[in-house]
Scaffold this motif. Structure first.
Motif, PDB file in Angstrom:
ATOM      1  N   MET A   1      86.221  15.702  57.879  1.00 10.54           N
ATOM      2  CA  MET A   1      85.546  14.465  58.170  1.00 10.54           C
ATOM      3  C   MET A   1      86.579  13.337  58.227  1.00 10.54           C
ATOM      4  O   MET A   1      87.501  13.297  57.448  1.00 10.54           O
ATOM      5  CB  MET A   1      84.506  14.209  57.094  1.00 10.54           C
ATOM      6  N   LYS A   2      86.406  12.434  59.163  1.00 11.23           N
ATOM      7  CA  LYS A   2      87.336  11.323  59.307  1.00 11.23           C
ATOM      8  C   LYS A   2      87.170  10.372  58.142  1.00 11.23           C
ATOM      9  O   LYS A   2      86.079  10.137  57.664  1.00 11.23           O
ATOM     10  CB  LYS A   2      87.064  10.570  60.602  1.00 11.23           C
ATOM     11  N   ALA A 113      83.309  15.308  69.274  1.00  4.71           N
ATOM     12  CA  ALA A 113      82.979  14.951  67.899  1.00  4.71           C
ATOM     13  C   ALA A 113      83.815  15.689  66.855  1.00  4.71           C
ATOM     14  O   ALA A 113      83.650  15.457  65.665  1.00  4.71           O
ATOM     15  CB  ALA A 113      81.495  15.222  67.645  1.00  4.71           C
ATOM     16  N   ALA A 114      84.708  16.560  67.296  1.00  2.36           N
ATOM     17  CA  ALA A 114      85.535  17.303  66.335  1.00  2.36           C
ATOM     18  C   ALA A 114      86.396  16.326  65.542  1.00  2.36           C
ATOM     19  O   ALA A 114      86.853  15.307  66.065  1.00  2.36           O
ATOM     20  CB  ALA A 114      86.419  18.312  67.069  1.00  2.36           C
ATOM     21  N   PRO A 115      86.647  16.638  64.270  1.00  3.18           N
ATOM     22  CA  PRO A 115      87.462  15.736  63.449  1.00  3.18           C
ATOM     23  C   PRO A 115      88.944  15.783  63.838  1.00  3.18           C
ATOM     24  O   PRO A 115      89.380  16.707  64.532  1.00  3.18           O
ATOM     25  CB  PRO A 115      87.262  16.276  62.033  1.00  3.18           C
ATOM     26  N   ALA A 116      89.681  14.799  63.367  1.00  2.49           N
ATOM     27  CA  ALA A 116      91.134  14.780  63.562  1.00  2.49           C
ATOM     28  C   ALA A 116      91.725  16.019  62.904  1.00  2.49           C
ATOM     29  O   ALA A 116      91.174  16.553  61.943  1.00  2.49           O
ATOM     30  CB  ALA A 116      91.725  13.516  62.948  1.00  2.49           C
ATOM     31  N   TYR A 117      92.864  16.467  63.432  1.00  3.32           N
ATOM     32  CA  TYR A 117      93.509  17.678  62.918  1.00  3.32           C
ATOM     33  C   TYR A 117      95.020  17.509  62.958  1.00  3.32           C
ATOM     34  O   TYR A 117      95.541  16.651  63.670  1.00  3.32           O
ATOM     35  CB  TYR A 117      93.081  18.908  63.730  1.00  3.32           C
ATOM     36  N   ALA A 118      95.708  18.337  62.189  1.00  3.97           N
ATOM     37  CA  ALA A 118      97.171  18.305  62.176  1.00  3.97           C
ATOM     38  C   ALA A 118      97.681  18.741  63.548  1.00  3.97           C
ATOM     39  O   ALA A 118      97.242  19.767  64.076  1.00  3.97           O
ATOM     40  CB  ALA A 118      97.703  19.230  61.087  1.00  3.97           C
TER      41      ALA A 118
END
Length: 164
Positions: A1-2, A113-118
């Motif tokens: 979640m952001k 809508a996908a959350p931020a990721y590395a």
């Protein structure tokens, strides 16, 4: 979640006006596109859309398809995506995708809508993050129009792959 800060920054960017206004609808002039990677698609970063707020950078990218790419009988050049990058945390968040049909007709944009990721080293997101977070490290633009970007991208896709 952001986290709340990322959500707040994105909300402010959406309300900001001039920078966000450039994001809506077709944009065929004033582009400064740099080829960042070639894989299944050729990916170009649009330097003219970079907006930095603290550690967060927002930028648009173009994904170019091979020459004969079609979906549902329609030819496509690729698609645009807006991204938000955290330069310190090294995370990427693809915000949307808007297809570009042959000839340049865009959209509509579909939110991601996908959350931020590395941003994994060697991936498209990491290559875009590198440009977004340090645009001064990039030389001259490879293309300044959408049609030129498609030509550059397709030439890169067609180039033979060499072994190291």
């Amino acid at each position: 979640m952001k986290n709340a800060l990322q959500t707040t920054v994105l909300g402010l960017m959406l309300l900001a006006g001039p920078a966000w206004a450039r994001a809506e609808g077709p944009q065929s002039e004033g582009l400064r596109l740099v080829l960042t990677g070639v894989g299944r698609f050729a990916v170009l970063a649009d330097l003219s859309t970079i907006v930095r707020t603290g550690d967060t950078v927002r930028m648009r990218s173009l994904q170019v398809t091979e020459d004969d790419f079609q979906a549902a009988g329609q030819a496509y050049w690729g698609g645009w995506s807006w991204w938000a990058f955290n330069c310190v945390a090294r995370t990427a968040d693809r915000l949307d995708f808007a297809s570009v049909r042959e000839g340049g007709t865009e959209g509509p944009a579909t939110p991601d809508a996908a959350p931020a990721y590395a941003a994994a080293a060697g991936g498209d997101a990491a290559e875009l993050l590198a440009v977004a977070c340090d645009p001064a490290s990039v030389g001259e633009a490879d293309a300044d129009t959408l049609a030129d970007a498609v030509r550059v991208g397709r030439a890169a896709l067609a180039a033979p792959v060499t072994a190291h």
